[in-house]
Write a protein that holds these residues in place. Structure first.
Motif, PDB file in Angstrom:
ATOM      1  N   PRO A 127      22.696  28.160  23.489  1.00  0.00           N
ATOM      2  CA  PRO A 127      22.786  26.760  23.042  1.00  0.00           C
ATOM      3  C   PRO A 127      22.224  25.737  24.030  1.00  0.00           C
ATOM      4  O   PRO A 127      21.699  24.712  23.610  1.00  0.00           O
ATOM      5  CB  PRO A 127      24.288  26.550  22.852  1.00  0.00           C
ATOM      6  CG  PRO A 127      24.818  27.904  22.568  1.00  0.00           C
ATOM      7  CD  PRO A 127      23.988  28.852  23.373  1.00  0.00           C
ATOM      8  N   THR A 128      22.327  25.997  25.313  1.00  0.00           N
ATOM      9  CA  THR A 128      21.854  24.989  26.277  1.00  0.00           C
ATOM     10  C   THR A 128      20.344  25.024  26.476  1.00  0.00           C
ATOM     11  O   THR A 128      19.728  24.008  26.744  1.00  0.00           O
ATOM     12  CB  THR A 128      22.529  25.181  27.641  1.00  0.00           C
ATOM     13  OG1 THR A 128      22.478  26.560  27.968  1.00  0.00           O
ATOM     14  CG2 THR A 128      23.949  24.690  27.629  1.00  0.00           C
ATOM     15  N   GLN A 129      19.737  26.182  26.380  1.00  0.00           N
ATOM     16  CA  GLN A 129      18.305  26.276  26.701  1.00  0.00           C
ATOM     17  C   GLN A 129      17.436  26.713  25.529  1.00  0.00           C
ATOM     18  O   GLN A 129      16.211  26.659  25.622  1.00  0.00           O
ATOM     19  CB  GLN A 129      18.092  27.311  27.822  1.00  0.00           C
ATOM     20  CG  GLN A 129      18.703  26.913  29.141  1.00  0.00           C
ATOM     21  CD  GLN A 129      18.759  28.118  30.061  1.00  0.00           C
ATOM     22  OE1 GLN A 129      19.545  29.031  29.854  1.00  0.00           O
ATOM     23  NE2 GLN A 129      17.900  28.126  31.059  1.00  0.00           N
ATOM     24  N   GLY A 130      18.071  27.160  24.455  1.00  0.00           N
ATOM     25  CA  GLY A 130      17.297  27.733  23.355  1.00  0.00           C
ATOM     26  C   GLY A 130      16.483  26.700  22.598  1.00  0.00           C
ATOM     27  O   GLY A 130      16.482  25.502  22.927  1.00  0.00           O
ATOM     28  N   VAL A 131      15.800  27.179  21.572  1.00  0.00           N
ATOM     29  CA  VAL A 131      14.986  26.274  20.756  1.00  0.00           C
ATOM     30  C   VAL A 131      15.408  26.396  19.297  1.00  0.00           C
ATOM     31  O   VAL A 131      15.723  27.487  18.817  1.00  0.00           O
ATOM     32  CB  VAL A 131      13.473  26.567  20.898  1.00  0.00           C
ATOM     33  CG1 VAL A 131      12.930  26.000  22.180  1.00  0.00           C
ATOM     34  CG2 VAL A 131      13.170  28.051  20.825  1.00  0.00           C
TER      35      VAL A 131
ATOM     36  N   ALA B 164      23.676  17.915  25.985  1.00  0.00           N
ATOM     37  CA  ALA B 164      23.087  18.966  26.834  1.00  0.00           C
ATOM     38  C   ALA B 164      22.785  20.247  26.070  1.00  0.00           C
ATOM     39  O   ALA B 164      22.174  21.153  26.605  1.00  0.00           O
ATOM     40  CB  ALA B 164      24.020  19.265  27.993  1.00  0.00           C
ATOM     41  N   LYS B 166      21.457  22.235  22.362  1.00  0.00           N
ATOM     42  CA  LYS B 166      20.670  22.096  21.134  1.00  0.00           C
ATOM     43  C   LYS B 166      21.559  22.271  19.915  1.00  0.00           C
ATOM     44  O   LYS B 166      21.335  21.662  18.887  1.00  0.00           O
ATOM     45  CB  LYS B 166      19.576  23.167  21.086  1.00  0.00           C
ATOM     46  CG  LYS B 166      18.509  23.008  22.137  1.00  0.00           C
ATOM     47  CD  LYS B 166      17.579  21.884  21.760  1.00  0.00           C
ATOM     48  CE  LYS B 166      16.544  21.631  22.820  1.00  0.00           C
ATOM     49  NZ  LYS B 166      15.607  22.736  22.980  1.00  0.00           N
TER      50      LYS B 166
END
Lengths: 243, 264
Positions: A127-131, B164, B166
């Protein structure tokens, strides 16, 4: 329904009725839904030409937040070590009504997704770095239909050992859409997927035109989106969370 | 006459002019230096860091110029600095909260738990960060109010950065009556989740019985949605789930109390 110029008249596209009327004051474009309610209307100057074209799948409920296309294959593609295979898959596209002016300039007047294709999103990565991607389950046996574009994916296994591919993530910044005027046939630029390790694959897009009788659609997503740029760098998209 | 005597005392007009020149020169250098820093640093650092550092550079150069100017007119810098030090200690004691906020602000710049434009929850306050200054942080609450929180309180509070990620998981707890068909209920909820375009296919939603008490069977629903559409999906889904359950005749649990009447 075919892609190409829209003259005066009504056109049925994916449950929507598109109406183009020409008068001395200029052009009027309107879109009505399946209940005949007006969704959008636009006035255009007389010198503009309207065309129905396929676009990258960025419109609809998730407009503005989609960064890639996530294709989940119904059957995995298995590739031997140091071998390659080309698979033909399908990916969702949107419909766009584009006003073309002089000197190759254009404006996307309207865009909407194909209603018969399930509209879903998926997160590739944590969730923090995904697309966030437009999600589509690809049935390799199913032929291409309206609202879908054909994509040729060359899977190259550069790691030691047999690899299995079930997911393909294509960043929208590297997608170009081509269509054959007078038909609904759509293709995306071909993709190379290089398997580097058990969980990492690099995606490269081929910017070359597909064929002489295809025309290129306008670019909706210009270049790489910021987050993908941040995570993966500019020219190549790395699937670092598995394939 | 008094002025002439005073000027004579501090060294005459010439030293005053020199002191003024030093002050003006330091002001010019301070402006140029802070602007130069801003222009170079903005490409690499965020505006929240660049602005206070730029101000610090400006004030430091001006302060040095001020001390040099005082020295030029014959005042003893040593005693000024000693007096200044004592004053600073006195002010420090008197303005502990301010100093604490200043230090907290500095630590926030280093830690950077949020940036301008991000939606955050700081303690009991929630909103979009509008400004992070040296002493305080300003939030624009979702109802439009402007909330100023001293950095000391920000630093001590629990901070949740809502921008912070997505995607964010929404959670419902649906209390059901004991006699409902759970398999059918799960199917109905699954159908609603699958039909909503903004419920993510991956990570997959989860529907499970979390609790069975005397009052109700509690069905937990977890679904991931795009962070930017969280509130929209939260309200839409809740209404859809409620409607679909009602349509299928699945009853929600009602508050109940069992009363036993003992007869002699």
């Amino acid at each position: 329904m075919v892609f190409g110029p829209l003259s005066d008249g009504d056109y049925m596209v994916s449950g929507n009725r598109l109406r183009v009327t020409r008068s001395p004051e200029g052009l009027t474009y309107s879109r009505f839904n399946d209940k005949d309610s007006l969704i959008l209307s636009a006035k255009l100057s007389e010198s503009l030409t309207l065309s129905l074209v396929p676009l990258e799948p960025v419109s609809g409920p998730a407009s503005g937040i989609v960064e890639c296309i996530y294709l989940k294959l119904s059957t995995p593609v298995v590739v031997d070590s140091n071998d390659r295979i080309v698979v033909e898959v399908t990916a969702p596209i949107d419909y766009g009504v584009v006003a073309y002016g002089g000197g190759g300039s254009y404006n996307i007047v309207d865009s909407f997704p194909e209603s018969s294709i399930p509209y879903k999103l998926a997160l590739y990565g944590p969730p923090t770095q995904g697309v966030l991607c437009r999600f589509y389950r690809v049935d390799l046996e199913k032929p291409q239909g309206p609202g879908l574009a054909r994509v040729s994916v060359r899977v190259v296994n550069e790691m030691g050992g047999v690899a299995s591919v079930s997911n393909i993530v294509i960043p929208l910044g590297g997608v170009k859409v081509f269509y054959k005027p007078g038909t609904w046939i759509t293709v995306l630029n071909s993709i190379s997927m290089v398997l580097e390790s058990r969980s990492v694959a690099s995606i490269y897009s081929d910017p070359e035109p597909v064929s002489a009788d295809f025309e290129e659609s306008p670019d909706v997503v210009k270049g790489d989106t910021r987050s993908i740029d941040y995570v993966f760098g500019r020219r190549e998209f790395k699937m670092i969370w598995g394939y | 006459m008094v002025l002439e005597e005073l000027l004579g005392y501090i060294g005459g007009y010439r030293y005053v002019l020199e002191a003024v020149a030093i002050l003006l020169g330091s002001l010019l250098i301070a402006i140029l230096a802070s602007r130069y820093f801003r222009s170079r640093a903005l490409a690499r650092l965020s505006v929240e860091i660049v602005n206070p550092v730029s101000r610090l550079i400006f004030i430091s150069i001006l302060f040095i110029g001020f001390v040099l100017a005082l020295n030029r007119v014959g005042l003893d810098i040593g005693s000024i600095l000693v007096a200044g030090g004592l004053l600073a200690i006195a002010v420090g004691f008197a303005a502990q909260t301010t100093v604490s906020s200043l230090l907290s602000g500095t630590l926030l710049y280093i830690d950077r738990p949020f940036k301008v434009g991000e939606a955050v929850s700081i303690g009991a306050n929630m909103g979009v960060v509008e400004d992070i200054s040296v002493f305080s942080t300003r939030l624009r609450a979702f109802d439009g109010r402007l909330i100023r929180i001293p950095n000391e309180d920000v630093f001590k509070s629990t901070i949740v950065n809502l921008s912070a990620t997505k995607a964010r998981r929404l959670e419902y707890q649906i209390p059901l009556q004991h006699d409902v068909d759970l398999k059918k209920t799960v199917e109905v909820v699954k159908r609603v989740l699958d039909g909503h375009p903004l419920v993510l296919a991956e990570p997959q939603p989860m529907i499970f019985v979390a609790q069975a008490t005397v009052e109700a069977v509690t069905l937990n629903i977890w679904a991931w949605v795009p962070q930017q559409r969280f509130f929209q999906v939260w309200t839409e889904l809740l209404a859809s789930i409620r409607d679909e359950l009602a349509k299928e005749g699945i009853q929600l649990a009602l508050p109940q109390r069992v009363i036993r009447v003992r007869t002699e």
